[in-house]
Design an enzyme around this catalytic site. Structure first.
Site, PDB file in Angstrom:
ATOM      1  N   HIS A 107       0.653  -1.195   0.245  1.00  0.00           N
ATOM      2  CA  HIS A 107      -0.240   0.119   0.064  1.00  0.00           C
ATOM      3  C   HIS A 107       0.939   1.273   0.171  1.00  0.00           C
ATOM      4  O   HIS A 107       0.253   2.340   0.208  1.00  0.00           O
ATOM      5  CB  HIS A 107      -0.851  -0.015   1.356  1.00  0.00           C
ATOM      6  CG  HIS A 107      -2.308  -1.031   1.005  1.00  0.00           C
ATOM      7  ND1 HIS A 107      -3.261  -0.554   0.329  1.00  0.00           N
ATOM      8  CD2 HIS A 107      -2.272  -1.944   1.507  1.00  0.00           C
ATOM      9  CE1 HIS A 107      -4.029  -1.591   0.504  1.00  0.00           C
ATOM     10  NE2 HIS A 107      -3.568  -2.398   1.291  1.00  0.00           N
ATOM     11  N   LYS A 143      -9.781  12.995   4.163  1.00  0.00           N
ATOM     12  CA  LYS A 143      -8.875  11.966   4.252  1.00  0.00           C
ATOM     13  C   LYS A 143      -7.715  11.987   5.441  1.00  0.00           C
ATOM     14  O   LYS A 143      -7.993  12.882   6.048  1.00  0.00           O
ATOM     15  CB  LYS A 143      -7.968  11.697   2.863  1.00  0.00           C
ATOM     16  CG  LYS A 143      -7.069  12.961   2.670  1.00  0.00           C
ATOM     17  CD  LYS A 143      -6.601  12.874   1.176  1.00  0.00           C
ATOM     18  CE  LYS A 143      -7.654  12.866   0.087  1.00  0.00           C
ATOM     19  NZ  LYS A 143      -7.871  11.518  -0.580  1.00  0.00           N
ATOM     20  N   ARG A 144      -6.944  10.883   5.502  1.00  0.00           N
ATOM     21  CA  ARG A 144      -5.971  10.996   6.788  1.00  0.00           C
ATOM     22  C   ARG A 144      -5.233  12.218   6.454  1.00  0.00           C
ATOM     23  O   ARG A 144      -4.866  12.501   5.268  1.00  0.00           O
ATOM     24  CB  ARG A 144      -5.132   9.837   6.620  1.00  0.00           C
ATOM     25  CG  ARG A 144      -4.106   9.646   7.748  1.00  0.00           C
ATOM     26  CD  ARG A 144      -3.735   8.090   7.693  1.00  0.00           C
ATOM     27  NE  ARG A 144      -3.251   7.646   6.607  1.00  0.00           N
ATOM     28  CZ  ARG A 144      -1.995   7.672   5.767  1.00  0.00           C
ATOM     29  NH1 ARG A 144      -0.791   8.207   6.576  1.00  0.00           N
ATOM     30  NH2 ARG A 144      -1.514   7.320   4.801  1.00  0.00           N
ATOM     31  N   LYS A 172      -0.624  14.129   1.260  1.00  0.00           N
ATOM     32  CA  LYS A 172      -1.803  14.386   0.715  1.00  0.00           C
ATOM     33  C   LYS A 172      -2.168  15.793   0.672  1.00  0.00           C
ATOM     34  O   LYS A 172      -3.139  15.980  -0.044  1.00  0.00           O
ATOM     35  CB  LYS A 172      -2.848  13.624   1.787  1.00  0.00           C
ATOM     36  CG  LYS A 172      -2.672  12.040   1.879  1.00  0.00           C
ATOM     37  CD  LYS A 172      -3.696  11.266   2.845  1.00  0.00           C
ATOM     38  CE  LYS A 172      -3.615   9.922   2.980  1.00  0.00           C
ATOM     39  NZ  LYS A 172      -3.999   9.302   1.670  1.00  0.00           N
ATOM     40  N   THR A 217      -9.065   5.608  -2.308  1.00  0.00           N
ATOM     41  CA  THR A 217     -10.685   5.126  -2.250  1.00  0.00           C
ATOM     42  C   THR A 217     -11.679   6.058  -2.240  1.00  0.00           C
ATOM     43  O   THR A 217     -12.677   5.957  -2.693  1.00  0.00           O
ATOM     44  CB  THR A 217     -10.886   3.949  -1.496  1.00  0.00           C
ATOM     45  OG1 THR A 217     -10.710   4.247  -0.147  1.00  0.00           O
ATOM     46  CG2 THR A 217     -10.183   2.695  -2.142  1.00  0.00           C
ATOM     47  N   LYS A 229     -15.432   7.084  -4.114  1.00  0.00           N
ATOM     48  CA  LYS A 229     -16.775   7.259  -3.576  1.00  0.00           C
ATOM     49  C   LYS A 229     -17.102   8.635  -3.877  1.00  0.00           C
ATOM     50  O   LYS A 229     -18.457   8.865  -3.945  1.00  0.00           O
ATOM     51  CB  LYS A 229     -16.290   7.396  -1.958  1.00  0.00           C
ATOM     52  CG  LYS A 229     -16.001   5.744  -1.382  1.00  0.00           C
ATOM     53  CD  LYS A 229     -15.332   6.043  -0.022  1.00  0.00           C
ATOM     54  CE  LYS A 229     -14.799   4.674   0.525  1.00  0.00           C
ATOM     55  NZ  LYS A 229     -13.614   4.940   1.454  1.00  0.00           N
TER      56      LYS A 229
END
Length: 817
Positions: free
Chosen positions: A358, A546-547, A552, A654, A658
């Site tokens: 991952h 998100k985290r 990110k 992911t 969504k």
């Protein structure tokens, strides 16, 4: 046997009956908790009836079984999801309405299992849903974390971590299986001795922990198929030292119990100190050992000691390296307990395991100090030593004399246990979770291993369960889709493609828009109810959820909002379509910089809110304690999906899927599954900016963030505002670390290693185009949104699981119903 469903009246009668029998009350005087319990028990009865109908079928059909090992399963609430899987949601909703029960209030009484944190855990939960829907025999295995990760509270803009005591009122969905408990052993020493002409090994003076399983049913959509999520709870073998207790040493008497049960206390205990690292390692071996022991025991009950058959009947999927110790644990069980020789045990183990990677970031590849492993799990360490000796001898044959390369590929090297190398060197297949990710694994992360056997390295793009993320989370859109293209997409999500012609149908697009508006109003109501925050549904809902991690790039997002704020303040004629920027993220408790970014987001929010004109066009909202149930309301309401990871750093993502499925349009880099979303919807229906993964890789040796600072006055001003008192007049140095990291780096390291400033000019330009397009909502934007939903079927986890099964697992669906 056909699937039966309760009628509306039967549901009403069941709820009333359970209230009377369990709590001695009626609907009129029941508390919200009692109403939830009665409703949940009614749903559970239907689920377990299906479990009873299919129980024993796997063994009767002698079907192969998958054990999906993951440190996280972010399952979300079960009750509503089970209603959807029962294909009985409508009847339940009508029953609740007729009983006068407030659905929203009752659904929110269900505690959300604290079994996961981010995408890794949510992916695992989606996979279990699809495995059950496709009638493939499987069991998810994880730890029953008593307190989960943490419950996030924002105080003065800072993240505060509170215990997430999700089991405080019990968990109606789990079944304790004390009869299937196993013993996991730590510490001690290994006694070697010879018996019957072969060497044997016995662990002595060890500390034993009882692993007690709790099973949560995962119902397949519209079927009798029920797989289980097994969560392991750590218990002391001797919960109380009676001698110490009788001497009045009450605290000391239960000390061992407290220490043992810490293993299943908290998800991801902080590991920036020795004790925290030890606890994490204990957790990983505890999960691995308990799951492997059960799987072997279950196999032997059905097939006896026919160990050559084990790979044909049992498969372990290692979801990231956290459960990687299951590999040497199976070797231990086969050699020490079942009497197999090394070569035979190794051949079986290799065929039983597959590994999902991952991350491509070297710093995120898990390593453990050899000293710690040898102390905590000495027999496993011995097995790792022998695995490493054989591996290095084999690598020497392929790369003679190249010790540096061999060390990079070794399981044990530089006084560390390299978990990714353990998994890659042993597992029969290794997969990335998007096509670009798999290519990076082949060319960079595991290049040398791929050179030896390229066919073992494949890409299987992640997926999400459309049943939770569309059918459950977005009932308005679900109803519209059913009316427009039929219900076939419930079981065959690729049928969402039938929606494509309606992207140009004005009447359909208008109804699609009304659904989005209703979803935005629902989110506004939740935010006001939960946080006291008022939002305007007429604004663009621009969401990054998100985290919180530097790669990110939530930092790029909020700095760009600051640039936008400055434009509005400086130019009285400058206007943009009103936009609400919504952030949802948890930062790891020990990740100071990530927590500082949360503070920055909330500080810029206050700055904007205080300006009369800017506050009319911009609003910044931080969604507190982001979780599955929050996402189920947030994602259907989003207009814009922010997917800003530095290209080449996000394995897949992911959340992007969504949001897309619910009609949000993506702005993002060509990274992870964004690449495949781009390929599906085409360049006109996604907003791509920034460097490519190849350009990022090539820029490491040439990039200097100071050049961006010097070249772009808007960016320079926003950075200066981090330290000039604009944001925190009373503490102008509050965000100095962020400023310094972007322009000068840490401890001699590279400045701006995630290319925040490098990509900002492209991001700002693309955001401007996006805003202009949104202002043409009915002529342009809504068409893009419909196309995103229509093209989202390929990102269903049903497709993903089918690929895993075809390429790796080779399970046969059970014949049921």
């Amino acid at each position: 046997m056909p699937v039966s469903r309760m009628t509306k009246d039967e549901i009403k009668d069941a709820i009333v009956s359970k209230l009377q029998r369990q709590f001695g009350c009626d609907v009129s005087d029941a508390t919200d908790d009692q109403l939830y319990q009665a409703l949940a028990m009614t749903v559970r009865d239907e689920v377990m009836e299906r479990r009873a109908l299919s129980r024993g079928e796997r063994k009767r059909q002698q079907a192969k079984k998958l054990y999906y090992l993951s440190a996280e399963f972010l399952v979300g609430r079960a009750m509503h999801n089970n209603m959807v899987s029962l294909v009985n949601e409508k009847e339940y909703m009508q029953a609740l309405d007729e009983l006068g029960i407030d659905k929203t209030r009752i659904f929110e009484r269900e505690p959300e299992p604290g079994l996961g944190n981010g995408g890794l855990g949510r992916l695992a939960a989606c996979f279990l849903d699809s495995l059950s829907a496709l009638k493939l025999p499987a069991m998810g295995c994880t730890i029953r974390y008593e307190l989960g990760l943490f419950r996030q509270h924002i105080s003065d803009g800072f993240q505060v971590e509170l215990p997430d005591n999700w089991l405080e009122r019990g968990n109606i969905w789990e079944i304790c299986r004390l009869d299937q408990a196993v013993e996991v052993r730590f510490n001690g020493y290994v006694r070697e001795y010879s018996e019957d002409g072969r060497m044997k090994y016995q662990l002595c003076d060890y500390n034993a922990v009882q692993a007690v399983p709790y099973d949560m049913p995962v119902l397949g959509y519209d079927s009798n198929m029920v797989n289980m999520l097994r969560t392991w709870s750590a218990r002391a073998i001797n919960p109380l030292n009676m001698q110490e207790f009788n001497r009045g040493q009450y605290v000391e008497a239960s000390e061992d119990k407290e220490l043992v049960e810490t293993i299943s206390k908290v998800l991801y205990p902080e590991d920036n100190h020795e004790k925290g690292k030890e606890l994490r390692l204990k957790q990983q071996y505890f999960l691995s050992s308990a799951s492997v022991q059960f799987a072997v025991r279950d196999f032997e009950k059905t097939y006896g000691p026919r160990w050559d058959m084990l790979p044909d009947k049992v498969m372990f999927q290692v979801n990231d390296t956290h459960p990687g110790l299951a590999i040497p644990e199976l070797m231990r069980v086969l050699i020490d307990e079942k009497g197999l020789g090394w070569d035979e045990a190794e051949a079986i183990t290799r065929r039983c395991f597959a590994y999902t990677n991952h991350t491509v970031m070297q710093e995120a590849l898990e390593r453990w100090p050899e000293r710690m492993v040898s102390m905590l799990i000495p027999r496993i360490y011995m097995i790792l030593q022998e695995m490493n000796r054989r591996l290095c001898a084999d690598l020497w044959n392929h790369f003679p004399g190249d010790w540096n390369r061999i060390a990079q590929m070794a399981i044990l090297a530089y006084n560390q246990v390299h978990m990714a190398n353990l998994c890659v060197s042993t597992c029969c297949m290794v997969n990335g979770v998007s096509q670009i990710h798999a290519e990076i694994l082949r060319k960079q992360t595991f290049r040398d291993y791929c050179q030896l056997n390229p066919s073992r390295f494949i890409g299987i793009t992640n997926g999400i369960t459309h049943r939770r993320w569309l059918m459950q989370g977005n009932p308005g859109l679900t109803a519209l889709l059913d009316e427009t293209i039929g219900e076939g997409w419930h079981k065959e999500p690729m049928q969402l493609e039938k929606l494509m012609p309606f992207a140009d149908d004005a009447a359909f697009v208008e109804r699609f828009d009304k659904v989005k508006r209703a979803n935005k109003e629902r989110l506004c109501a939740r935010m006001e109810r939960m946080q006291g925050v008022k939002m305007d549904p007429d604004t663009i809902f621009d969401v990054q959820a998100k985290r919180l991690h530097e790669y990110k790039r939530q930092l790029m997002n909020i700095l760009s909002v600051l640039v936008l704020y400055n434009r509005i303040v400086d130019d009285p004629n400058y206007t943009v379509h009103p936009r609400t920027f919504i952030f949802g993220a948890k930062a790891s408790p020990g990740y100071y910089r990530a927590k500082l970014i949360i503070k920055l987001i909330n500080t810029v929010s206050k700055l904007v809110a205080a300006h009369p004109r800017a506050s009319q066009m911009i609003r910044i909202v931080f969604l507190e304690n982001y979780c599955v149930s929050a996402a189920e309301v947030l994602m259907p309401a989003a207009d814009v999906s922010e997917q800003l990871s530095t290209a080449g750093k996000e394995a897949s993502g992911t959340g992007n899927m969504k949001f897309m499925m619910n009609g949000a349009v993506t702005i993002g880099t060509m990274d992870g599954a964004n690449v495949e979303i781009y390929n599906e919807v085409g360049p006109d229906n996604i907003y791509i900016f920034g460097l490519s993964a190849d350009e990022v890789e090539a820029s490491y040796s040439t990039y200097h963030s100071s050049r961006i600072y010097e070249t772009y006055p808007e960016i320079r001003r926003a950075l200066n505002q981090l330290i000039d008192g604009t944001l925190e007049p009373g503490n102008p140095h509050m965000f100095q670390e962020l400023y310094h990291a972007l322009l000068f780096g840490d401890n001699g390291g590279m400045a701006d290693p995630y290319f925040v400033l490098k990509d900002m000019p492209s991001y700002l330009k693309t955001q401007g185009i996006l805003g202009e397009d949104y202002s043409k909502r009915h002529g342009l934007w809504l068409r893009k949104a419909v196309i995103n939903t229509a093209k989202s079927g390929i990102f269903s986890s049903d497709r993903t699981i089918t690929e895993y099964n075809d390429k790796i697992w080779h399970l046969k669906p059970l014949v049921l119903d």
